[in-house]
Design an enzyme around this catalytic site. Structure first.
Site, PDB file in Angstrom:
ATOM      1  NE  ARG A   1      -5.839 -72.474  26.075  1.00  0.00           N
ATOM      2  CZ  ARG A   1      -4.684 -72.030  25.575  1.00  0.00           C
ATOM      3  NH1 ARG A   1      -3.714 -71.670  26.400  1.00  0.00           N
ATOM      4  NH2 ARG A   1      -4.497 -71.948  24.282  1.00  0.00           N
TER       5      ARG A   1
ATOM      6  CE1 TYR B   1      -2.828 -73.564  16.137  1.00  0.00           C
ATOM      7  CE2 TYR B   1      -4.884 -72.359  15.927  1.00  0.00           C
ATOM      8  CZ  TYR B   1      -3.755 -72.692  16.654  1.00  0.00           C
ATOM      9  OH  TYR B   1      -3.545 -72.147  17.894  1.00  0.00           O
TER      10      TYR B   1
ATOM     11  CG  ASP C   1      -7.893 -78.505  20.244  1.00  0.00           C
ATOM     12  OD1 ASP C   1      -7.149 -78.139  21.180  1.00  0.00           O
ATOM     13  OD2 ASP C   1      -7.668 -78.214  19.055  1.00  0.00           O
TER      14      ASP C   1
END
Length: 354
Positions: A32, A157, A81
């Site tokens: 990140r 997810y 992402d």
């Protein structure tokens, strides 16, 4: 920017470390690293939505390069992402500062079979174009990293619809319909293989699989479900580029994680790297693993803790990184201290003595 005294390029340093070799200094980057702790990123995000940045090559390139120009990191990871492939497979995706949302989660055989395989250059061409532009801008001496979610983590997810503590819906699906869940993992694996291969073809020198949520599984379930899917991905990709496999909160799984086929295991801060190397042997390189919260400590504590981590592996088969993504409120000067400390910790003398 720091360079090695032996004039070894950043890319060669990184690839040597991936191969488990001794290096004159350990390459260092941060998960990140392109993100909210940088004021230049905040300035850009004030004008553009998160998904717009991901899907606009010019913006993704700018954000990807920001930590390279500011901090002199040794690798540039493309800004994107892990849920981008979920959208390309046919799911509605909402991404913002509040976190991801998939409003039509996958919870049946019918929903699994509606998921499509996709052409990465057609459906996610913005990412491949960003990689090509980063490679051209950074030049041949800097490694550019691609990435994807490991199948289990992406499945979490897809089934939950968003991050949920404990992932009850995912586990309910896994236990109630194990063969359907395996089909979901296999479909994700096949899409991920094509997605990573396209990134490598675009110029990514190394790719990383993020299995952030594998630690939610007990060892028997990890071996029965998550591990075969990640092995499928790695076996198809390995050989075209080194593969880094990141797992979080996975101390109880590491003996199995070491069977993934990855060139490099990336570990969170709960793991002592020297002990792990003793346990799994020298054939797999290691990445990590400073606790991101240490970057809020005084500068000398950051330096000392970073040096302790570097000392655990003696500069052999080691990529210095955090144990998870850098936290948004991290002071930039503290991130710089971490990077600089890693780059100024030489192992050249040890190499020269051999």
């Amino acid at each position: 920017m720091s360079t090695t005294s032996l004039s070894v390029s950043r890319k060669e340093l990184f690839l040597r470390a991936c191969r488990g070799e001794a290096v004159p200094r350990v390459p260092v980057w941060m998960m990140r690293q392109a993100g909210r702790y940088l004021p230049e990123y905040q300035e850009l995000r004030a004008k553009h939505a998160f998904l717009q940045v991901c899907k606009t090559a010019d913006l993704a390139v700018e954000v990807s390069l920001q930590p390279f120009w500011r901090l002199g990191v040794d690798a540039i990871i493309v800004f994107s992402d892990i849920l981008i492939p979920a959208e390309a497979m046919g799911l509605l995706l909402e991404l913002g500062d509040a976190g991801p949302n998939l409003p039509e989660p996958v919870r049946s055989l019918n929903a699994v079979r509606k998921l499509r395989q996709f052409d990465p250059e057609t459906e996610t061409g913005f990412l491949m174009e960003a990689i090509r532009r980063i490679v051209r801008t950074a030049g041949p001496d800097v490694p550019v990293l691609g990435f994807a979610a490991a199948p289990w983590t992406l499945a979490c997810y897809m089934v939950e619809g968003r991050t949920k503590e404990g992932f009850a819906k995912v586990k309910e699906f896994l236990y109630a319909e194990p063969e359907t869940f395996r089909e979901l993992l296999s479909r994700i694996a096949q899409a991920t293989i094509a997605y990573l291969k396209a990134q490598i073809a675009a110029g990514a020198a190394v790719v990383q699989l993020f299995d952030t949520w594998c630690g939610e599984l007990a060892l028997p379930e990890y071996r029965a479900f998550a591990l075969p899917a990640v092995q499928e991905v790695i076996s198809a990709v390995r050989g075209t580029a080194p593969v880094i496999y990141y797992t979080k909160a996975s101390h109880h799984l590491l003996s199995a994680v070491a069977e993934s086929g990855a060139d490099v295991l990336s570990c969170d801060w709960r793991v002592n790297l020297a002990e792990l190397r003793t346990k799994i042997g020298p054939k797999i390189a290691l990445q990590g693993n400073l606790d991101p919260a240490v970057l809020f400590a005084p500068q000398e504590h950051i330096r000392n803790t970073t040096r302790e981590i570097l000392g655990q592996l003696g500069g052999v088969g080691h990529i210095l990184n955090l144990g998870h993504g850098i936290l948004p409120a991290t002071p930039v000067e503290n991130a710089q201290t971490f990077i600089t400390t890693g780059q100024q910790f030489p192992f050249a003398e040890k190499l020269a003595a051999k």
